[in-house]
Design a protein around this motif. Sequence first.
Motif, PDB file in Angstrom:
ATOM      1  N   ALA A 318    -104.119   8.732  84.215  1.00  0.00           N
ATOM      2  CA  ALA A 318    -103.624   9.367  85.439  1.00  0.00           C
ATOM      3  C   ALA A 318    -102.219   8.878  85.780  1.00  0.00           C
ATOM      4  O   ALA A 318    -101.337   9.673  86.130  1.00  0.00           O
ATOM      5  CB  ALA A 318    -104.581   9.085  86.596  1.00  0.00           C
ATOM      6  N   VAL A 319    -101.992   7.564  85.662  1.00  0.00           N
ATOM      7  CA  VAL A 319    -100.661   7.022  85.964  1.00  0.00           C
ATOM      8  C   VAL A 319     -99.655   7.469  84.900  1.00  0.00           C
ATOM      9  O   VAL A 319     -98.510   7.799  85.221  1.00  0.00           O
ATOM     10  CB  VAL A 319    -100.716   5.485  86.059  1.00  0.00           C
ATOM     11  N   LEU A 320    -100.074   7.507  83.648  1.00  0.00           N
ATOM     12  CA  LEU A 320     -99.192   7.964  82.576  1.00  0.00           C
ATOM     13  C   LEU A 320     -98.727   9.396  82.841  1.00  0.00           C
ATOM     14  O   LEU A 320     -97.537   9.709  82.681  1.00  0.00           O
ATOM     15  CB  LEU A 320     -99.920   7.873  81.229  1.00  0.00           C
ATOM     16  N   LYS A 321     -99.647  10.255  83.249  1.00  0.00           N
ATOM     17  CA  LYS A 321     -99.297  11.658  83.504  1.00  0.00           C
ATOM     18  C   LYS A 321     -98.256  11.769  84.622  1.00  0.00           C
ATOM     19  O   LYS A 321     -97.422  12.675  84.611  1.00  0.00           O
ATOM     20  CB  LYS A 321    -100.546  12.460  83.849  1.00  0.00           C
ATOM     21  N   GLN A 322     -98.301  10.851  85.577  1.00  0.00           N
ATOM     22  CA  GLN A 322     -97.333  10.856  86.668  1.00  0.00           C
ATOM     23  C   GLN A 322     -95.921  10.562  86.177  1.00  0.00           C
ATOM     24  O   GLN A 322     -94.946  10.919  86.839  1.00  0.00           O
ATOM     25  CB  GLN A 322     -97.729   9.818  87.729  1.00  0.00           C
ATOM     26  N   HIS A 323     -95.806   9.921  85.000  1.00  0.00           N
ATOM     27  CA  HIS A 323     -94.495   9.449  84.534  1.00  0.00           C
ATOM     28  C   HIS A 323     -94.055  10.083  83.214  1.00  0.00           C
ATOM     29  O   HIS A 323     -93.023   9.687  82.665  1.00  0.00           O
ATOM     30  CB  HIS A 323     -94.535   7.917  84.372  1.00  0.00           C
ATOM     31  N   LEU A 324     -94.820  11.046  82.712  1.00  0.00           N
ATOM     32  CA  LEU A 324     -94.483  11.636  81.412  1.00  0.00           C
ATOM     33  C   LEU A 324     -93.082  12.242  81.391  1.00  0.00           C
ATOM     34  O   LEU A 324     -92.363  12.153  80.378  1.00  0.00           O
ATOM     35  CB  LEU A 324     -95.516  12.700  81.041  1.00  0.00           C
ATOM     36  N   ALA A 325     -92.680  12.855  82.482  1.00  0.00           N
ATOM     37  CA  ALA A 325     -91.377  13.528  82.512  1.00  0.00           C
ATOM     38  C   ALA A 325     -90.214  12.559  82.396  1.00  0.00           C
ATOM     39  O   ALA A 325     -89.141  12.928  81.891  1.00  0.00           O
ATOM     40  CB  ALA A 325     -91.247  14.357  83.795  1.00  0.00           C
ATOM     41  N   THR A 326     -90.413  11.326  82.831  1.00  0.00           N
ATOM     42  CA  THR A 326     -89.307  10.356  82.820  1.00  0.00           C
ATOM     43  C   THR A 326     -89.512   9.232  81.803  1.00  0.00           C
ATOM     44  O   THR A 326     -88.673   8.346  81.698  1.00  0.00           O
ATOM     45  CB  THR A 326     -89.162   9.728  84.212  1.00  0.00           C
ATOM     46  N   LEU A 327     -90.613   9.284  81.068  1.00  0.00           N
ATOM     47  CA  LEU A 327     -90.884   8.206  80.113  1.00  0.00           C
ATOM     48  C   LEU A 327     -89.961   8.323  78.915  1.00  0.00           C
ATOM     49  O   LEU A 327     -89.866   9.395  78.295  1.00  0.00           O
ATOM     50  CB  LEU A 327     -92.351   8.296  79.657  1.00  0.00           C
ATOM     51  N   PRO A 328     -89.227   7.263  78.558  1.00  0.00           N
ATOM     52  CA  PRO A 328     -88.349   7.323  77.377  1.00  0.00           C
ATOM     53  C   PRO A 328     -89.161   7.592  76.127  1.00  0.00           C
ATOM     54  O   PRO A 328     -90.314   7.186  75.993  1.00  0.00           O
ATOM     55  CB  PRO A 328     -87.727   5.926  77.323  1.00  0.00           C
TER      56      PRO A 328
END
Length: 330
Positions: A318-328
């Motif tokens: 769930a937390v990963l999905k929140q940051h997928l757009a900005t994850l290098p």
Amino acid sequence: MNPTTTFLSCDWGTTAFRLRLVERETLNVLAEESSKQGNAATAKAWQQAVQPPEQRVAFYLAIVRQHIQQLEAVAGTALAGVPVVILGMASSTIGMAELPYKALPFAVDGSDLLTQTIAPTADFPHPVLLISGVRSADDVMRGEEVQLVGCGFENTPEEQLFLHPGTHAKHVTVQNGQATTLKTYMTGELFALLSTQSILAASVEAGGTLTAGRHQQWFARGVLEGQQANLLHNAFMVRTNDLFSQNSKSENYFYLSGLLIGSECHELLAHRPARIVLAGEPVLVDLYGAALRVLGIAHKCPVTTKTAEEVTLNGQLAVLKQHLATLPTV
């Protein structure tokens, strides 16, 4: 391995390390590695290495990389580019990078937890999402906040409770989609100290299950007596139970467990939530579930049980999905 369909779940505590290769859609664990190389041991090794402070993250990630290589051998495929989601003490003073705590309240979908992203490098070809802990005015937790996110709490005005048993058990109130209050109970640590290092150690013996013989009876007695008298006095009854041959050492073990868990859950009698999600290791979940039934709490509000692995992986994803757009990416 497709980096968009899997992730690496890293649960890095003070004394233990666990890494899982997880399929995102099903949360199936494809491969797993664990060790006793927790953050405390890693911090000690870092100090002994006498390296520049700017090398600290790389030093810790080199250990993660060793475990990833072992997973690659098990999975029979390269895992370059697969993101690593790290929770626990890795974001503390003894971890790879100290992150500030997120102050309560926080959203139970994980959208506002404090995180740090680390870009992949030639030596560590994986994007990293490091998740920090949570604090109240007088309490803290690291790791359990992600497990709470993984419980799937309803957004309702009724008070719900996340109950996570363990060395330091956590009780977190959830209301209107927010985790609002936090209390830590040193139940597991106190049980370990009393049962192995105190005068009571000679009067208890681990073994058997809650439902075997009179274990359940003595556990229930401990839970109830934990409501009615002083815990410090009742704990000594473990000694006299043995001296006067009132029960066996294994029954005493469950009696002591009941005393401590019953004492922890005492406040729930006066302030009962609308729903309890009990999440943790199966043995502890069974004990706490039994205690809630003995106290009559489970008969007055629904108690949902979940495994620690289930809520950890759900929460990390769930937390990963929140940051997928900005994850290098690699």
